[in-house]
Design a protein around this motif. Structure first.
Motif, mmCIF file in Angstrom:
data_model
loop_
_atom_site.group_PDB
_atom_site.id
_atom_site.type_symbol
_atom_site.label_atom_id
_atom_site.label_comp_id
_atom_site.label_asym_id
_atom_site.label_seq_id
_atom_site.Cartn_x
_atom_site.Cartn_y
_atom_site.Cartn_z
ATOM 1 N N UNK A 41 33.102 34.083 38.041
ATOM 2 C CA UNK A 41 33.191 35.141 39.050
ATOM 3 C C UNK A 41 33.221 36.469 38.302
ATOM 4 N N UNK A 42 32.366 37.393 38.717
ATOM 5 C CA UNK A 42 32.310 38.705 38.057
ATOM 6 C C UNK A 42 32.546 39.835 39.068
ATOM 7 N N UNK A 43 32.951 40.981 38.529
ATOM 8 C CA UNK A 43 33.096 42.204 39.324
ATOM 9 C C UNK A 43 32.058 43.214 38.831
ATOM 10 N N UNK A 44 31.286 43.753 39.767
ATOM 11 C CA UNK A 44 30.336 44.812 39.405
ATOM 12 C C UNK A 44 31.086 46.142 39.332
ATOM 13 N N UNK A 45 30.895 46.842 38.221
ATOM 14 C CA UNK A 45 31.524 48.160 38.027
ATOM 15 C C UNK A 45 30.411 49.195 37.816
ATOM 16 N N UNK A 73 42.433 35.064 48.784
ATOM 17 C CA UNK A 73 41.201 35.364 48.033
ATOM 18 C C UNK A 73 40.861 34.261 47.032
ATOM 19 N N UNK A 74 39.559 34.078 46.793
ATOM 20 C CA UNK A 74 39.048 32.986 45.979
ATOM 21 C C UNK A 74 38.571 33.434 44.600
ATOM 22 N N UNK A 75 38.672 32.505 43.635
ATOM 23 C CA UNK A 75 38.043 32.662 42.320
ATOM 24 C C UNK A 75 37.319 31.354 42.025
ATOM 25 N N UNK A 76 36.145 31.432 41.383
ATOM 26 C CA UNK A 76 35.290 30.246 41.209
ATOM 27 C C UNK A 76 34.704 30.266 39.798
ATOM 28 N N UNK A 114 41.574 39.043 43.976
ATOM 29 C CA UNK A 114 40.524 38.156 43.441
ATOM 30 C C UNK A 114 40.783 37.885 41.958
ATOM 31 N N UNK A 115 41.205 38.922 41.241
ATOM 32 C CA UNK A 115 41.513 38.741 39.803
ATOM 33 C C UNK A 115 42.602 37.696 39.613
ATOM 34 N N UNK A 116 43.605 37.705 40.481
ATOM 35 C CA UNK A 116 44.697 36.715 40.364
ATOM 36 C C UNK A 116 44.185 35.296 40.570
#
Ligand code: MF3
Ligand code: CO
Length: 256
Positions: free
Chosen positions: A242-246, A110-113, A13-15
């Protein structure tokens, strides 16, 4: 069902997100009076493909019968257009235009938006405030994108911040989970009640996207079946990442 992504999925997803960020950087460079939204679309597609990605919005199906698939890499929405504007070689940007660019890149499944709103050259005071408040609303929202909070906390923070600043949020469209699919659970409205909705957990990937109108919140859909405009003709802006919850602060994946 809200998917929790594995470390491998998060790397993919990061890519995809990195490609989206590169496109926005390029858009910022090339947006100026005279360029058409059709040209912007071609440039965006080139950047995505050069980086091994696929433009995920191109060919995206409408949920409405009889409406053709979305034809382009980017959504380009100018002034009173809120979202889902279709790029055209006949639409040329003018000084002072407010243009939102929204795009999704797919890479390795995988997607990024992300979406940004730019002002062409020098804009009005109102346009500048609108773009600023829309971006700040996103950052108000993600203060709550942490374990221990719920989706409604994000929604509430965005909605209240926008209202406090004299603008309106769009109610008919919302943010979303993202991963293998462009749109996954949960839906993330830009207004709502604190303390409600699904619990936020580490490993969720979310696209959070305030859509803000300078005037009344009401919208209309044009006959093309895609373009959403403000009913009162007032300006609109869109800001999405797009964010990642940590465990701690969320990571914004679509900012380089
Ligand atoms: N990127 C949009 C979103 O934020 C979806 C665009 S719809 C499409 O959810 F048809 F253009 F793909
Ligand atoms: Co988007």
């Amino acid at each position: 069902m809200i998917e929790i992504k594995s470390n491998r999925e998060i790397e993919l997803i990061k890519e995809a997100c990195k490609i989206v960020a590169l496109v926005h950087k390029k858009m910022e460079e090339v947006i100026k009076p005279g360029i058409s939204t059709g040209e912007l679309d071609k440039i965006a597609e080139k950047v995505i493909r050069e980086n091994g990605g696929i433009p995920a919005q191109k060919g995206y199906p409408s949920y409405q019968k009889g409406v053709p698939d979305f034809p382009s890499t980017i959504c380009a929405s100018i002034n009173d257009e809120v979202i889902h504007g279709i790029p055209s070689n006949r639409v040329h940007l003018k000084e002072g235009d407010v243009i939102s660019i929204d795009l999704v890149a797919l890479k390795n499944g995988y997607n990024g938006d992300a979406a940004r709103t730019f002002i062409v050259g020098k804009g009005s005071k109102e346009a500048e405030k609108l773009v600023d408040i829309t971006q700040k609303a996103f950052f108000e929202g993600i203060k709550y994108a942490k374990p221990g909070y719920r989706i409604g906390d994000i929604s509430h923070a965005i909605g209240e911040f926008v209202k406090k600043n004299g603008f309106s949020v769009v109610r008919e469209f919302q943010g979303h989970g993202i991963g293998r699919e462009m749109h996954e659970d949960p839906g993330i409205p830009n207004y709502g009640k604190a303390g409600t909705g699904p619990r936020i957990e580490k490993g969720m990937t979310l696209a959070i996207e305030p859509m803000v109108i300078a005037g009344k919140p009401d919208i209309l859909e044009l006959d093309d079946g895609w373009t959403i405009v403000t009913e009162d003709g007032s300006l609109s802006a869109h800001y999405e990442n797009t964010i990642l919850v940590t465990e701690n602060e969320p990571k914004v994946l679509t900012i380089l």
